[in-house]
Design a protein around this motif. Structure first.
Motif, PDB file in Angstrom:
ATOM      1  N   SER A  32      51.098 -24.053   5.968  1.00 18.13           N
ATOM      2  CA  SER A  32      50.558 -22.752   5.578  1.00 18.13           C
ATOM      3  C   SER A  32      51.521 -21.669   6.043  1.00 18.13           C
ATOM      4  N   LEU A  33      51.578 -20.633   5.256  1.00 18.45           N
ATOM      5  CA  LEU A  33      52.435 -19.505   5.607  1.00 18.45           C
ATOM      6  C   LEU A  33      51.704 -18.617   6.610  1.00 18.45           C
ATOM      7  N   PRO A  34      52.439 -18.049   7.553  1.00 14.90           N
ATOM      8  CA  PRO A  34      51.785 -17.162   8.509  1.00 14.90           C
ATOM      9  C   PRO A  34      51.313 -15.881   7.817  1.00 14.90           C
ATOM     10  N   ALA A  35      50.217 -15.327   8.296  1.00 11.82           N
ATOM     11  CA  ALA A  35      49.678 -14.089   7.732  1.00 11.82           C
ATOM     12  C   ALA A  35      50.593 -12.921   8.066  1.00 11.82           C
ATOM     13  N   ARG A  36      50.707 -12.001   7.140  1.00  9.47           N
ATOM     14  CA  ARG A  36      51.499 -10.788   7.350  1.00  9.47           C
ATOM     15  C   ARG A  36      50.623  -9.597   6.990  1.00  9.47           C
ATOM     16  N   VAL A  37      50.595  -8.630   7.861  1.00  7.87           N
ATOM     17  CA  VAL A  37      49.845  -7.404   7.609  1.00  7.87           C
ATOM     18  C   VAL A  37      50.861  -6.282   7.496  1.00  7.87           C
ATOM     19  N   THR A  38      50.800  -5.559   6.389  1.00  9.77           N
ATOM     20  CA  THR A  38      51.724  -4.450   6.198  1.00  9.77           C
ATOM     21  C   THR A  38      50.925  -3.175   5.934  1.00  9.77           C
TER      22      THR A  38
END
Length: 88
Positions: free
Chosen positions: A18-24
């Protein structure tokens, strides 16, 4: 291998990941909002005009609009066919 009796077989196996979560976030200065009727139903195609500022905006199907303006106080006129114009 060309011109050889050697046969090579590869087997690919799946490896789930799974790809890590990114918050922008982004800062976008301006005037934005949602125009709705008295029953809170969004109104599309409302003309949003800031008095003494060139240009205008139209609301989308969700009643949302955006105008790139500097911080300040503005007088805004809202117009749509079938409704009385409003100054806010």
């Amino acid at each position: 291998v060309k011109d050889s009796a050697v046969l090579v077989r590869f087997t690919l196996t799946r490896k789930p990941f799974s790809l890590p979560a990114r918050v922008t976030t982004a800062s976008r200065g301006g005037l934005s909002g949602v125009i709705a009727d008295t029953g809170y139903a969004p109104l599309a195609n409302v003309r949003v005009q800031v008095i003494a500022v060139e240009g205008d905006a139209r609301t989308d199907a969700r009643g949302a609009f955006f105008m790139p303006l500097k911080p300040g106080r503005y007088l805004v006129r809202l117009e749509r066919e079938g409704y009385a114009p409003q100054l806010v």
